[in-house]
Design a protein around this motif. Sequence first.
Motif, PDB file in Angstrom:
ATOM      1  N   LEU A 134       0.842  -1.199   0.000  1.00  0.00           N
ATOM      2  CA  LEU A 134       0.000   0.000   0.000  1.00  0.00           C
ATOM      3  C   LEU A 134       0.873   1.243   0.000  1.00  0.00           C
ATOM      4  O   LEU A 134       0.659   2.158  -0.796  1.00  0.00           O
ATOM      5  CB  LEU A 134      -0.926   0.012   1.217  1.00  0.00           C
ATOM      6  CG  LEU A 134      -1.716   1.312   1.463  1.00  0.00           C
ATOM      7  CD1 LEU A 134      -2.740   1.527   0.356  1.00  0.00           C
ATOM      8  CD2 LEU A 134      -2.380   1.287   2.826  1.00  0.00           C
ATOM      9  N   TYR A 135       1.858   1.275   0.884  1.00  0.00           N
ATOM     10  CA  TYR A 135       2.719   2.453   0.941  1.00  0.00           C
ATOM     11  C   TYR A 135       3.579   2.559  -0.318  1.00  0.00           C
ATOM     12  O   TYR A 135       3.713   3.640  -0.885  1.00  0.00           O
ATOM     13  CB  TYR A 135       3.625   2.432   2.180  1.00  0.00           C
ATOM     14  CG  TYR A 135       4.535   3.637   2.191  1.00  0.00           C
ATOM     15  CD1 TYR A 135       4.051   4.880   2.573  1.00  0.00           C
ATOM     16  CD2 TYR A 135       5.846   3.552   1.759  1.00  0.00           C
ATOM     17  CE1 TYR A 135       4.848   6.000   2.541  1.00  0.00           C
ATOM     18  CE2 TYR A 135       6.654   4.671   1.720  1.00  0.00           C
ATOM     19  CZ  TYR A 135       6.157   5.888   2.115  1.00  0.00           C
ATOM     20  OH  TYR A 135       6.951   7.001   2.066  1.00  0.00           O
ATOM     21  N   LYS A 136       4.145   1.443  -0.735  1.00  0.00           N
ATOM     22  CA  LYS A 136       5.032   1.474  -1.906  1.00  0.00           C
ATOM     23  C   LYS A 136       4.301   1.934  -3.164  1.00  0.00           C
ATOM     24  O   LYS A 136       4.868   2.638  -3.985  1.00  0.00           O
ATOM     25  CB  LYS A 136       5.648   0.097  -2.134  1.00  0.00           C
ATOM     26  CG  LYS A 136       6.670  -0.278  -1.073  1.00  0.00           C
ATOM     27  CD  LYS A 136       7.179  -1.682  -1.286  1.00  0.00           C
ATOM     28  CE  LYS A 136       8.155  -2.081  -0.184  1.00  0.00           C
ATOM     29  NZ  LYS A 136       8.573  -3.477  -0.314  1.00  0.00           N
TER      30      LYS A 136
ATOM     31  N   ALA B  21       4.693 -11.559   9.831  1.00  0.00           N
ATOM     32  CA  ALA B  21       3.394 -12.176   9.546  1.00  0.00           C
ATOM     33  C   ALA B  21       2.335 -11.119   9.286  1.00  0.00           C
ATOM     34  O   ALA B  21       1.503 -11.258   8.372  1.00  0.00           O
ATOM     35  CB  ALA B  21       2.964 -13.073  10.709  1.00  0.00           C
ATOM     36  N   VAL B  22       2.377 -10.039  10.050  1.00  0.00           N
ATOM     37  CA  VAL B  22       1.397  -8.958   9.872  1.00  0.00           C
ATOM     38  C   VAL B  22       1.637  -8.268   8.529  1.00  0.00           C
ATOM     39  O   VAL B  22       0.685  -7.986   7.796  1.00  0.00           O
ATOM     40  CB  VAL B  22       1.458  -7.954  11.042  1.00  0.00           C
ATOM     41  CG1 VAL B  22       0.577  -6.744  10.769  1.00  0.00           C
ATOM     42  CG2 VAL B  22       1.030  -8.637  12.341  1.00  0.00           C
ATOM     43  N   LEU B  23       2.900  -8.023   8.184  1.00  0.00           N
ATOM     44  CA  LEU B  23       3.216  -7.399   6.895  1.00  0.00           C
ATOM     45  C   LEU B  23       2.713  -8.265   5.739  1.00  0.00           C
ATOM     46  O   LEU B  23       2.086  -7.759   4.802  1.00  0.00           O
ATOM     47  CB  LEU B  23       4.718  -7.160   6.760  1.00  0.00           C
ATOM     48  CG  LEU B  23       5.184  -6.602   5.418  1.00  0.00           C
ATOM     49  CD1 LEU B  23       4.547  -5.256   5.115  1.00  0.00           C
ATOM     50  CD2 LEU B  23       6.704  -6.501   5.392  1.00  0.00           C
ATOM     51  N   ALA B  24       2.959  -9.559   5.816  1.00  0.00           N
ATOM     52  CA  ALA B  24       2.485 -10.465   4.755  1.00  0.00           C
ATOM     53  C   ALA B  24       0.964 -10.428   4.654  1.00  0.00           C
ATOM     54  O   ALA B  24       0.402 -10.387   3.547  1.00  0.00           O
ATOM     55  CB  ALA B  24       2.966 -11.890   5.031  1.00  0.00           C
ATOM     56  N   LYS B  25       0.285 -10.401   5.787  1.00  0.00           N
ATOM     57  CA  LYS B  25      -1.184 -10.381   5.795  1.00  0.00           C
ATOM     58  C   LYS B  25      -1.703  -9.042   5.264  1.00  0.00           C
ATOM     59  O   LYS B  25      -2.669  -8.997   4.509  1.00  0.00           O
ATOM     60  CB  LYS B  25      -1.720 -10.658   7.201  1.00  0.00           C
ATOM     61  CG  LYS B  25      -3.228 -10.752   7.282  1.00  0.00           C
ATOM     62  CD  LYS B  25      -3.834 -11.813   6.382  1.00  0.00           C
ATOM     63  CE  LYS B  25      -3.684 -13.193   6.926  1.00  0.00           C
ATOM     64  NZ  LYS B  25      -4.408 -14.207   6.115  1.00  0.00           N
ATOM     65  N   VAL B  26      -1.055  -7.932   5.643  1.00  0.00           N
ATOM     66  CA  VAL B  26      -1.451  -6.609   5.137  1.00  0.00           C
ATOM     67  C   VAL B  26      -1.334  -6.592   3.616  1.00  0.00           C
ATOM     68  O   VAL B  26      -2.242  -6.132   2.914  1.00  0.00           O
ATOM     69  CB  VAL B  26      -0.602  -5.482   5.775  1.00  0.00           C
ATOM     70  CG1 VAL B  26      -0.708  -4.188   4.988  1.00  0.00           C
ATOM     71  CG2 VAL B  26      -1.022  -5.254   7.220  1.00  0.00           C
ATOM     72  N   ASN B  27      -0.226  -7.116   3.092  1.00  0.00           N
ATOM     73  CA  ASN B  27      -0.032  -7.143   1.643  1.00  0.00           C
ATOM     74  C   ASN B  27      -1.058  -8.047   0.958  1.00  0.00           C
ATOM     75  O   ASN B  27      -1.562  -7.726  -0.120  1.00  0.00           O
ATOM     76  CB  ASN B  27       1.396  -7.572   1.302  1.00  0.00           C
ATOM     77  CG  ASN B  27       2.403  -6.490   1.600  1.00  0.00           C
ATOM     78  OD1 ASN B  27       2.059  -5.312   1.695  1.00  0.00           O
ATOM     79  ND2 ASN B  27       3.651  -6.878   1.770  1.00  0.00           N
ATOM     80  N   GLU B  28      -1.378  -9.147   1.589  1.00  0.00           N
ATOM     81  CA  GLU B  28      -2.399 -10.065   1.048  1.00  0.00           C
ATOM     82  C   GLU B  28      -3.762  -9.378   0.994  1.00  0.00           C
ATOM     83  O   GLU B  28      -4.471  -9.452  -0.018  1.00  0.00           O
ATOM     84  CB  GLU B  28      -2.457 -11.311   1.937  1.00  0.00           C
ATOM     85  CG  GLU B  28      -3.486 -12.335   1.534  1.00  0.00           C
ATOM     86  CD  GLU B  28      -3.553 -13.469   2.550  1.00  0.00           C
ATOM     87  OE1 GLU B  28      -4.689 -13.876   2.880  1.00  0.00           O
ATOM     88  OE2 GLU B  28      -2.495 -13.940   3.006  1.00  0.00           O
ATOM     89  N   LEU B  29      -4.123  -8.709   2.077  1.00  0.00           N
ATOM     90  CA  LEU B  29      -5.408  -8.002   2.122  1.00  0.00           C
ATOM     91  C   LEU B  29      -5.448  -6.851   1.123  1.00  0.00           C
ATOM     92  O   LEU B  29      -6.471  -6.611   0.484  1.00  0.00           O
ATOM     93  CB  LEU B  29      -5.679  -7.488   3.539  1.00  0.00           C
ATOM     94  CG  LEU B  29      -5.941  -8.557   4.603  1.00  0.00           C
ATOM     95  CD1 LEU B  29      -5.960  -7.937   5.993  1.00  0.00           C
ATOM     96  CD2 LEU B  29      -7.235  -9.297   4.320  1.00  0.00           C
TER      97      LEU B  29
END
Length: 193
Positions: A52-54, A173-181
């Motif tokens: 999202l940020y990138k 894990a949270v970063l991976a989930k944020v990117n997935e969402l």
Amino acid sequence: MKRIFFSAMFVALAACAPKSQPAATAGGATDEVKSYDIAYIQVEAVLAESDLYKKEGAALQEKTQKAQNSWAQREKNLQAEAAKLQEKYQKGLITTNDAQAQQESIQRRAASYQNSAQKEARTLDEENFVFTNRAQDLLQRAVDEINADGKYKLIINASALIDADTTLNITPAVLAKVNELYAADQAEKANKK
């Protein structure tokens, strides 16, 4: 004497050993909170490294910076123009009426510039607000999904930590989930178009 020393040392070591703290549950009974019931997230890292940020945040930040640079340049140009006008008037190169007319023109353009800059700033503020809310929503949804089974009794932002074991860090894990969402949200948007 040695026995007393060893006993005192054992008591001191036992006092320093990590202990489980009882936590009250809804029914009033206590459950032990174990170290693996606690996790932390480096929220700033998640947000800075997220897709999202990138994709959107960096562009918004660049847009904001360009607008601020543009505002500063416009203001500098108007100030330079006013200084030139003052210099011409002081040297007697223009009449008082011409100087007043040009000064009024500069003031009108400055007022117009300020109005447009304020509108642009409000728009950028709103875009930043929406972006921040989207990022927080993604982060909260990711944490909710990761902790759907109630594995963690406490998840905290690492910015509040003084010291913690890295095994409690669930940032990746949270970063991976944020990117997935985020990818799922983007796919959903594309399907609606």
